[in-house]
Design a protein around this motif. Sequence first.
Motif, PDB file in Angstrom:
ATOM      1  N   GLY A 289       7.138   0.620   7.406  1.00  0.00           N
ATOM      2  CA  GLY A 289       5.827  -0.204   7.699  1.00  0.00           C
ATOM      3  C   GLY A 289       4.958  -0.536   6.646  1.00  0.00           C
ATOM      4  O   GLY A 289       3.702  -1.307   6.463  1.00  0.00           O
ATOM      5  N   ALA A 290       5.310  -0.115   5.369  1.00  0.00           N
ATOM      6  CA  ALA A 290       4.447  -0.137   4.135  1.00  0.00           C
ATOM      7  C   ALA A 290       4.558  -1.581   3.558  1.00  0.00           C
ATOM      8  O   ALA A 290       3.689  -2.012   3.018  1.00  0.00           O
TER       9      ALA A 290
ATOM     10  N   ASP B 277       0.105   2.083   0.915  1.00  0.00           N
ATOM     11  CA  ASP B 277      -1.333   1.696   1.188  1.00  0.00           C
ATOM     12  C   ASP B 277      -1.560   0.207   0.622  1.00  0.00           C
ATOM     13  O   ASP B 277      -2.585   0.014   0.164  1.00  0.00           O
ATOM     14  N   GLY B 278      -0.543  -0.675   0.931  1.00  0.00           N
ATOM     15  CA  GLY B 278      -0.867  -2.123   0.774  1.00  0.00           C
ATOM     16  C   GLY B 278      -0.549  -2.587  -0.798  1.00  0.00           C
ATOM     17  O   GLY B 278      -0.983  -3.666  -1.094  1.00  0.00           O
TER      18      GLY B 278
ATOM     19  N   LEU C  36      -1.484  -6.702   4.596  1.00  0.00           N
ATOM     20  CA  LEU C  36      -1.760  -7.136   3.136  1.00  0.00           C
ATOM     21  C   LEU C  36      -1.057  -6.271   2.193  1.00  0.00           C
ATOM     22  O   LEU C  36      -1.034  -5.058   2.399  1.00  0.00           O
ATOM     23  N   LEU C  37      -0.188  -7.010   1.079  1.00  0.00           N
ATOM     24  CA  LEU C  37       0.475  -6.396   0.277  1.00  0.00           C
ATOM     25  C   LEU C  37       0.228  -7.036  -1.181  1.00  0.00           C
ATOM     26  O   LEU C  37       0.484  -8.242  -1.134  1.00  0.00           O
ATOM     27  N   THR C  38      -0.031  -6.164  -2.153  1.00  0.00           N
ATOM     28  CA  THR C  38      -0.142  -6.753  -3.591  1.00  0.00           C
ATOM     29  C   THR C  38       0.803  -6.244  -4.477  1.00  0.00           C
ATOM     30  O   THR C  38       1.254  -5.221  -4.141  1.00  0.00           O
ATOM     31  N   ALA C  39       1.133  -7.037  -5.552  1.00  0.00           N
ATOM     32  CA  ALA C  39       2.418  -6.539  -6.493  1.00  0.00           C
ATOM     33  C   ALA C  39       2.037  -7.318  -7.428  1.00  0.00           C
ATOM     34  O   ALA C  39       1.686  -8.483  -7.813  1.00  0.00           O
ATOM     35  N   ASP C  40       2.185  -6.694  -8.659  1.00  0.00           N
ATOM     36  CA  ASP C  40       1.763  -7.228 -10.286  1.00  0.00           C
ATOM     37  C   ASP C  40       2.879  -6.723 -11.141  1.00  0.00           C
ATOM     38  O   ASP C  40       2.046  -5.632 -11.846  1.00  0.00           O
TER      39      ASP C  40
ATOM     40  N   SER D  19       0.693 -11.545   2.986  1.00  0.00           N
ATOM     41  CA  SER D  19      -0.320 -11.393   4.333  1.00  0.00           C
ATOM     42  C   SER D  19       0.564 -11.838   5.362  1.00  0.00           C
ATOM     43  O   SER D  19       1.069 -13.076   5.540  1.00  0.00           O
ATOM     44  N   GLN D  20       0.664 -11.045   6.428  1.00  0.00           N
ATOM     45  CA  GLN D  20       1.193 -11.359   7.690  1.00  0.00           C
ATOM     46  C   GLN D  20       0.162 -10.707   8.783  1.00  0.00           C
ATOM     47  O   GLN D  20       0.110  -9.630   8.712  1.00  0.00           O
TER      48      GLN D  20
END
Lengths: 230, 514
Positions: A35-36, A205-206, A15-19, A10-11
């Motif tokens: 920008g993604a 999309d985050g 917000l970006l999630t990854a798993d 997060s900045q």
Amino acid sequence: MLTLERLVLSQDDFLLTADWSVAAGEKVALIGPSGAGKSTLLMALAGFLPPAQGRILWHGADLAGVAPGDRPLTILFQDQNLFPHLSLAQNLGLGLSPTLRLTPDQAAQIDATLAQVGLAGMGGRKPGQLSGGQQGRAALARALLRARPLLLLDEPFAALGPALKAEMLDLVDEVAQATGAAVLMVTHDPSDAKRFADKTLLVADGVAHPPVPTVDLFANPPQALRDYLG
Amino acid sequence: MASSAFKISPAQGLSIVIAALILGSAAMVAAWADGFALAPADWQALRFTLLQAGLSAAVSSLLAIPVARALFRRRFPLRGLLIRLLAAPFVLPVVVAVMGLLTVFGRGGPINVGLGWLGLPEVSIFGLHGVVLANVFFNLPLATRMLLHGWQAIPSERFRLAQSLGLPPSTQFRHLEAPMLRAQLPGIFAVILLICLASFAIALMLGGGPKASTLELAIYQSLRFEFDLGRAALLAAVQFSLCAVITLLAAKLTLPQGFGAGLGRSMDSPAPKSWRRLCDVVAIAAAALFLFGPLLAVVIKGVPGLAALPNGVWPAVLRSVVVAVVSALLASAAALIMATGAARNKGKAIELAAMLPLAASALVLGTGLFLLVRPWIAPESVALPITVLVNATLTLPYLFRLLLPEARQLRADYGRLTASLGLPRRTRLRFVTLPRLARPLGYGAGLAAALSMGDLGVIALFAGDGGATLPLFVQHLIGAYRLQQAAAASLILVAVSFALFWAFDRLGSYYADA
């Protein structure tokens, strides 16, 4: 193996999630709209952005708190990959010995590596005397010398023309073969992914979606990718 | 990781040292002060300090307007050289300028000889008008450069638009130039006021008696001649408070830039002709004459004296060079550590500490250190180390301001690469920081060396017999009216100052290019 375990970056309001995981020696392209968060993800892996939640694991060990220089990886930035006031040999030397105290063996190794990337005899030149393609080769030569098991590319060849870029990707391929490194490469060009990467992952999309075989992804693109490709 | 929270970086450590030095000196003089009641003579010194500083700042700022405007809109041969030379008084030793002003405006000088021919009475250069004259000599060029910068910052499209609408010069002035002046002049006035409040060497040589004594001069006199430590401490406390208040007030203004004034783009539109042209010519010629006349006079008077230099001049040169070189190295090292530290940290603490010396003056720091060392050792035995320390401290803000933007740029460009390669501190310093910052570092060290070489402040407080630096030596010659010898020694002082500046500057460029 690189594992992103329920990672949240997060900045400000981004917000970006990854798993997901990347196996040793795998070549993965990161594609998605600007920008993604493709670069942001690489910066987090390289140690410039601490995760808000979750963990980044290398062979099961958490990388949190490990300094950028001590991580098992080499990163090539979009630009400024070489120090302009140092010669090519010195720039490469920093990859072998962070104090630049080089043994004759190491000096010979640098010369050999320069020759390997097509820059034979150019060790005395400064980056400013090279073309953009040659600068990319020099940065890759240093990655070859560092021989870290993970290579991150943040579009370092974006400014090059198509033919030159293809040449660079072939060289990246060679470097990855030689060092056995896994490669994570940011790109906004689908043809780069198709040419180079076994797997491709979509960042949109985050969410940084898990990598899937490149062929499958483009054969049956999800909606977000269709929107991006237009 | 808990221990790292309490670890102090070199930059933070230095910040604490600087703050301790400045605030410690202030605390020392406050503790020693004889109560807080000012005697009539002290009030007189305070009034005179404010009066001469206010007048000098006002005259310099106002006279700079026509000069800067003329330089902005006229093109003539040697214009570029003239603008560059406007930066020179910043590093010109005060004693040399005073020597020149004495030669031109003193008894038997061309001004008084001319007045004599016209049957007019002589003017004396000693007293308020002499002090103001010398301050204007130093600060008119500074104000001119800052204003020129302001003029160049007005977009040329505005001037083109005004001309295409056929606006007369007076309307142009009202709509384009007056707003710029309103924005810039308060800051320029404040900067010069602050410089002149710490007027010591000028007042020492051109002030006349107790009626024309600044606080700094009064500190020196009570410490050196009256041995009245309590009064010196009180005056130092007043001086520090005064400078601190003005610094804080000035910090609220947008401070203009002085160093970067370029030569400017070519004006696309013709400048007005006829009487306006004549005014501009007069403004530029008068300013050039005022600035270079005294220097020329020193050369004319000094060259014959070079054959018969007084005894003791070479040891003084040696002492001065050692002081200048050591304090330049100290100041550059400190500025480098603090600027790279400030570029790394988000907080403002380091920046604040590096700018803190602006609020202190040579004599305040000197008095604090004098009171500090006196119980332990004879002050004259540490005259040179203390001069080095004070000079390095007082030049730190200038060097820091030069280096900070470059350090920030370096971090933005190569911070991540350096970190990703895991370069240790020493390698980073040797192969990245020093080569990349060599140019501003060399330039800054040159400025510091020249300033320190010409400094006549704290050394006057501490020097014993035979321990004088070159500026103090020249001042003694002037005081003894041995003006030809003083002029000759001044020439050596100027030559060595500019040689030091040149050498450090070259060294920086050489290292950057290597």
